[in-house]
Scaffold this active site. Structure first.
Site, PDB file in Angstrom:
ATOM      1  N   TYR A  78     138.098   4.883  63.050  1.00  0.00           N
ATOM      2  CA  TYR A  78     137.285   6.072  63.331  1.00  0.00           C
ATOM      3  C   TYR A  78     136.612   5.960  64.692  1.00  0.00           C
ATOM      4  CZ  TYR A  78     134.039   9.908  62.383  1.00  0.00           C
ATOM      5  OH  TYR A  78     133.352  11.083  62.442  1.00  0.00           O
ATOM      6  N   ASP A 220     143.010  24.505  84.175  1.00  0.00           N
ATOM      7  CA  ASP A 220     143.747  24.396  82.915  1.00  0.00           C
ATOM      8  C   ASP A 220     145.088  23.756  83.269  1.00  0.00           C
ATOM      9  OD1 ASP A 220     145.423  24.744  80.748  1.00  0.00           O
ATOM     10  OD2 ASP A 220     144.717  26.749  80.256  1.00  0.00           O
ATOM     11  N   LYS A 263     151.575  20.488  75.308  1.00  0.00           N
ATOM     12  CA  LYS A 263     152.478  20.770  76.432  1.00  0.00           C
ATOM     13  C   LYS A 263     152.466  19.570  77.375  1.00  0.00           C
ATOM     14  CE  LYS A 263     151.449  25.727  76.171  1.00  0.00           C
ATOM     15  NZ  LYS A 263     152.633  26.588  76.166  1.00  0.00           N
ATOM     16  N   ARG A 386     155.059  38.916  74.737  1.00  0.00           N
ATOM     17  CA  ARG A 386     153.916  38.750  75.644  1.00  0.00           C
ATOM     18  C   ARG A 386     153.729  40.092  76.353  1.00  0.00           C
ATOM     19  NH1 ARG A 386     151.272  33.831  74.450  1.00  0.00           N
ATOM     20  NH2 ARG A 386     150.809  35.448  72.984  1.00  0.00           N
ATOM     21  N   PHE A 452     148.398  39.385  67.471  1.00  0.00           N
ATOM     22  CA  PHE A 452     149.821  39.022  67.542  1.00  0.00           C
ATOM     23  C   PHE A 452     150.167  37.850  66.627  1.00  0.00           C
ATOM     24  CE2 PHE A 452     149.272  35.194  70.067  1.00  0.00           C
ATOM     25  CZ  PHE A 452     148.066  35.420  70.724  1.00  0.00           C
TER      26      PHE A 452
HETATM   27  N1  F0G Z   1     146.105  27.126  78.131  1.00  0.00           N
HETATM   28  C1  F0G Z   1     147.376  27.460  78.368  1.00  0.00           C
HETATM   29  C2  F0G Z   1     147.836  27.747  79.754  1.00  0.00           C
HETATM   30  C3  F0G Z   1     148.280  27.533  77.295  1.00  0.00           C
HETATM   31  O1  F0G Z   1     149.541  27.860  77.530  1.00  0.00           O
HETATM   32  C4  F0G Z   1     147.817  27.240  75.988  1.00  0.00           C
HETATM   33  C5  F0G Z   1     148.710  27.346  74.849  1.00  0.00           C
HETATM   34  C6  F0G Z   1     146.476  26.893  75.802  1.00  0.00           C
HETATM   35  C7  F0G Z   1     145.650  26.847  76.908  1.00  0.00           C
HETATM   36  C8  F0G Z   1     145.929  26.585  74.453  1.00  0.00           C
HETATM   37  O2  F0G Z   1     146.396  25.337  74.056  1.00  0.00           O
HETATM   38  O3  F0G Z   1     147.758  25.821  72.001  1.00  0.00           O
HETATM   39  O4  F0G Z   1     146.941  23.513  72.497  1.00  0.00           O
HETATM   40  O5  F0G Z   1     145.380  25.272  71.784  1.00  0.00           O
HETATM   41  N2  F0G Z   1     149.813  27.931  74.862  1.00  0.00           N
HETATM   42  C9  F0G Z   1     150.746  28.014  73.743  1.00  0.00           C
HETATM   43  C10 F0G Z   1     151.938  28.858  74.114  1.00  0.00           C
HETATM   44  C11 F0G Z   1     150.111  28.446  72.470  1.00  0.00           C
HETATM   45  O6  F0G Z   1     152.761  29.115  73.232  1.00  0.00           O
HETATM   46  O7  F0G Z   1     152.095  29.243  75.272  1.00  0.00           O
HETATM   47  P1  F0G Z   1     146.630  24.974  72.507  1.00  0.00           P
END
Ligand code: F0G
Length: 479
Positions: A78, A220, A263, A386, A452
């Protein structure tokens, strides 16, 4: 890309497949039933009914053998787990930032950053919004302002950096409202405009303006791998830089970096990094509250080990080029068939322009959503809408029409083969030839927030049955 003797260029895979998952291609009647049961929402399809899952690259990238083996030596505890320190160390090397707060995924970082820095009435300028980002900012009474250039929303463009922020717009906004700006956000590999990158130069210029007006710059980095590939291959001044040099240079310009490790790093998790102790202290208390103890933040230790290795591998050019090369290959084959796609081809996936593919469907009948349903029926291929469906109604219940109507066909990294890509191209081609058969959709159940994800819809006519009949007439069999 490798050049063949014939002169043709091929996106050769620099990996081999050693673990496989069996796929199922349901017949067209089963596909029609599955999409009906899913309320014409590809999010609600069951994966067993999907042949090519091009919904997203989130948590669905292939892992390397090195990542898999690292998962066996995870330290499960933990508090104070060695795994945490390995990941922290990997991030310190990757971004050159001292502090790391772990979270369970990307939107959790957005929740914490918005909770800490966004007040009612604040503005958050950015190159483009992402759905979860905007929802978290709006929840705190903040307003997202998108400061993109005209070319960013052009479907066909030769602008190599459509993700760049418009500097004049930022300067003007900062001069007028600096005290109301919570922070400036740059999104790598700008998701909703087709996985389009910003240049390192643009980030430097944004930083200059931030410094002038004393604004915090937040990156980001969820789609950093793709953006990195494009900086390396498209930005003249960076051609001779090492990938790690480019990342360190980017990070140096930012006050806070957050990422979805679903990602970046090809596993599952997320995190917030900074060199500023004060900023970290302000966010830190929310980690145990929303995520988990400070040394795991809601992630499994196995995933954390995989992220640490995944970050290292993100600095391997062979690894980060596979996605963008496959996407370009797919986009080029579609362009040869006159099918409208976003150009230049970006990262994350291949993006069909539903506004022109389905130009006969009005935006309030969701052309991109209809195209997503039609492509699933046609080939068992699951893409993601989208467009207007991914928007929210305004306070008077009026539809917010999206500036783009896209069907995103994600290519999770190192997952699909070239013949699967060519199958998708062929089925999209057939659908394009028969596009007049595609009709609109209307809601039967419409959630208020992020509709969506679980909204249910039905076709506005019997167009789906007509599409099925035409498919059977053309293909003979029903696959
Ligand atoms: N920022 C970006 C640019 C993203 O593409 C995503 C997620 C997030 C933040 C949020 O991250 O899903 O780990 O909570 N994109 C996914 C997509 C959901 O399908 O494009 P997460």
């Amino acid at each position: 890309m490798i050049k063949l003797f014939s002169g043709q260029e091929l996106p050769l895979e620099m990996h081999k497949v050693r673990i496989v998952q069996k796929l199922n291609l349901p017949n067209i009647d089963e596909r029609q039933k599955a999409i009906t049961d899913a309320g014409n929402n590809t999010f609600l399809l069951k994966n067993k009914d999907v042949f090519l899952d091009m919904l997203t690259d989130s948590g669905s990238n292939a892992m390397s053998d090195r990542q898999q083996s690292a998962m066996f030596i995870a330290d499960d505890s933990y508090a104070g787990s060695e795994t945490f320190y390995r990941l922290e160390n990997a991030l310190q090397k990757f971004f050159g930032m001292k502090y790391f707060l772990p979270t369970h995924q990307g939107r959790a970082c957005e929740n914490i950053i918005s909770e800490t820095f966004v007040k009612d009435g604040d503005f958050v300028p950015m190159n483009y919004h992402f759905t979860t980002t905007r929802a978290h900012i709006a929840k705190r009474g903040g307003t997202v302002l998108e400061l993109f250039k005209d070319s960013s929303l052009e479907i066909k463009s030769d602008d190599l950096f459509k993700g760049n922020m418009d500097l004049d717009k930022l300067e003007k906004l900062a001069a007028e409202k600096a005290d109301k700006i919570a922070f400036v956000r740059m999104e790598a590999g700008t998701n909703l405009i087709g996985g389009q990158p910003f240049s390192l130069q643009n980030l430097k210029d944004v930083k200059k303006i931030c410094e002038k007006y004393n604004l915090m710059l937040v990156l980001d980095a969820s789609l950093l791998a793709d953006n990195l590939y494009f900086i390396k291959t498209r930005e003249e001044a960076c051609k001779n830089m090492e990938l790690n040099e480019i990342v360190l240079k980017m990070a140096e310009l930012c006050d806070i970096i957050y990422f979805s490790a679903r990602k970046l790093g090809c596993a599952r998790g997320g995190g917030i990094c900074s060199n500023n102790e004060d900023l970290i202290e302000r966010m830190k208390e929310f980690i145990p509250l929303f995520e988990g103890f400070l040394t795991y933040g809601g992630m499994s230790v196995r995933e954390m080990e995989a992220i640490a290795v995944g970050l290292e591998e993100t600095l391997d050019f062979d690894m980060i080029s596979q996605g963008p090369m496959f996407i370009k290959y797919m986009a080029d084959r579609l362009i040869e068939r006159n099918i409208p796609v976003i150009t230049p081809a970006g990262g994350l996936g291949c993006h069909l322009d539903a506004m022109s593919f389905c130009s006969h469907i009005p935006q309030n009948e969701y052309p991109a959503g209809a195209l997503a349903a039609a492509l699933y029926i046609t080939g068992g291929i699951r893409g993601m809408e989208r467009g207007t469906l991914s928007e929210e109604r305004d306070e008077n219940g009026i539809e917010t029409l999206s500036s783009m109507e896209l069907l995103r066909l994600a290519l999770p990294r190192r997952v699909f083969t070239l013949s699967q890509v060519m199958f998708a191209v062929d089925r999209i081609d057939w659908l394009f030839q028969n596009r007049e058969l595609i009709g609109g959709l209307k809601f039967t159940k419409e959630p208020k927030i992020l509709r969506f994800f679980f909204g249910m819809l039905e076709p506005t006519s019997d167009w789906q049955s007509k599409l099925v009949n035409k498919f059977k007439a053309d293909f003979g069999d029903s696959l």
